[in-house]
Structure formats: structure tokens, C-alpha cells
Write an enzyme that holds these catalytic residues in place. Structure first.
Site, mmCIF file in Angstrom:
data_model
loop_
_atom_site.group_PDB
_atom_site.id
_atom_site.type_symbol
_atom_site.label_atom_id
_atom_site.label_comp_id
_atom_site.label_asym_id
_atom_site.label_seq_id
_atom_site.Cartn_x
_atom_site.Cartn_y
_atom_site.Cartn_z
ATOM 1 C CE1 TYR A 256 64.359 39.405 -22.793
ATOM 2 C CE2 TYR A 256 65.148 41.395 -23.015
ATOM 3 C CZ TYR A 256 64.008 40.734 -22.669
ATOM 4 O OH TYR A 256 62.909 40.949 -22.271
ATOM 5 C CB SER B 127 62.091 43.529 -25.148
ATOM 6 O OG SER B 127 62.994 44.637 -24.498
#
Length: 249
Positions: free
Chosen positions: A155, A142
């Protein structure tokens, strides 16, 4: 020449978003798909759609947190198609919240899926790829694996871990001469079910607003996976960052 034609590719997190879009994209280019996710009804629909258009696809209910499920996907690939050429480690969770919210169950879930799930997939394919001295391992990180954002500490941590693991895998494979190619993808706001998994109300609202404003179709990432797979066998394109043209990340 289409370097994807005839390749056997495992996709985890294949039931929606990037995984689903990639399954369709690779099937169009002649790949044989082995689909893994937790929702059997979604997997069956995708596999049926691929087969209805003359493609080849099989599936298995898969929880990437379980090492044995990852191994079973490799066994399914070999049983159905006689070989394995690539795996796309795409399963992921993003239930973001400030650390002060103490959503420790979500911290653990992200570590389990986003890190251990990737490691389990790598462990499942490495014996085969090492023995045949070829193979391709692609993972979804990501932009949160390149930058850190408030409210996304865990995350980001998991996605930075994916970056580190994949880069070390590339280097070790080169040193060992096993010809295993790697690619790590860093998407920004791309259509998926990630936002739906955010339970912290304030965080959820902010992310929904962000994605509604900027998100691009999951097929844009599928195009990148296809590009990586289509490279000549002597070439490794190891990292891709992509996102909406108008999103300032």
C-alpha cells in the site's frame, strides 16, 4: 468569487467515503459532477440526492483498472455538460497485511487500482486538458505515501508512486505551458471503507481499533479538494497532508 461554480468535475471512487463527500461538497458550490465507481446503486443514490437539491450530476459504472472506462467518463462529461475542467482520482484499495502473509492477489489489486487506476485517469484527461490548455488533476494518496509502515508495504509503495507521478505531472505541465494544475492529498485516518477491505485478521483488528479511535469525517478531505479547485487559475497548491488532530500518524 466562487471558482467552483459551473466547473465540470469527474470523481472516481465516488460511491462512498471521500468520493461521496466530495461530490456533495462540490455540488453545493455549483460544480457539475460526473461520478464513477463500480456500484451503480450507490452512484444513483448520490446523483439523485444532488439533483433533488438543484445540483447537476451524472454517473457511470466505472472500473478504473480499465482504460476504456476512464475514457468513457471523459466522454460522458463532454456529452452531458459540454466540457471538462477537473478530475479527482480517488479510487483506492488498502487490503494491508505483512509481506510474509503472501497475499499476492491483494498486492496485485493495489497496484492495479492505486497506481494503474491513477495513470488511466491521467491518460484519459490529458489530451483534453492539453488541447484546451487548462485543467486540474487531483489525486488521493495517503500519509502512507509520505511514510512507510510495517504491514503496509505494498500500500505504501502504491501511494509513494502516486506522489511521484503527480509531482512529475506538475513539473511537466509547467515546462510545457499547458496550465494543467495538480494536487495530491495525503489523508491520515479518515472515514472510508478502506479498513473493511483488509482480510488479514490481525491487521484488520489493529486498523479498526486505530480508525475507531481517531477517524475524522470524509468531508474534511472534501473541504481540501474544494480549496484546491477554488484557487486562482495562476496558482497551483500541489500537496495537502491532513488527519485527525489527535492522531500521531
Amino acid at each position: 468569487m466562487n471558482n467552483i461554480q459551473g466547473k465540470v468535475v469527474i470523481i472516481t471512487g465516488a460511491s462512498s467515503g471521500i468520493g461521496e463527500a466530495t461530490a456533495y461538497k462540490l455540488a453545493e458550490q455549483g460544480a457539475k459532477l460526473v461520478l464513477g465507481a463500480r456500484r451503480e446503486n450507490k452512484l444513483k443514490t448520490i446523483a439523485d440526492n444532488i439533483k433533488s437539491k438543484g445540483g447537476e450530476a451524472v454517473y457511470r459504472i466505472t472500473d478504473v483498472v480499465k482504460a476504456e472506462d476512464n475514457i468513457a467518463l471523459v466522454e460522458l462529461a463532454k456529452a452531458a455538460f459540454g466540457k471538462l475542467d477537473a478530475i479527482f482520482l480517488n479510487a483506492g484499495l488498502m487490503p494491508n497485511a505483512p509481506l510474509s502473509a503472501l497475499e499476492t492477489h491483494n498486492w496485485n489489486a493495489m497496484v492495479d487500482v492505486n497506481i494503474k487506476g491513477v495513470l488511466n485517469g491521467i491518460a484519459a484527461v490529458l489530451p483534453t486538458f492539453t488541447a484546451q490548455k487548462s485543467g486540474h488533476i487531483i489525486s488521493t494518496s495517503s500519509v502512507a505515501g509520505l511514510k512507510v509502515y510495517p504491514g503496509a508495504a505494498v500500500y505504501c509503495g502504491t501511494k509513494w508512486a502516486v506522489k511521484a507521478i503527480m509531482e512529475a505531472l506538475r513539473m511537466e505541465s509547467a515546462q510545457a505551458g499547458t496550465n494543467i494544475r495538480t494536487a495530491t492529498i495525503y489523508p491520515a485516518a479518515v472515514q472510508s471503507e478502506l479498513v473493511a477491505g483488509i482480510t488479514d485478521k490481525a491487521t484488520s483488528g489493529a486498523y479498526r481499533q486505530l480508525y475507531d479511535a481517531y477517524e475524522i469525517p470524509a468531508e474534511r478531505v472534501a473541504n481540501v479538494v474544494a480549496f484546491a479547485l477554488s484557487q486562482p487559475e495562476d496558482t497551483n497548491v500541489s500537496e495537502f497532508t491532513l488527519g485527525p488532530l489527535t492522531q500521531p500518524w
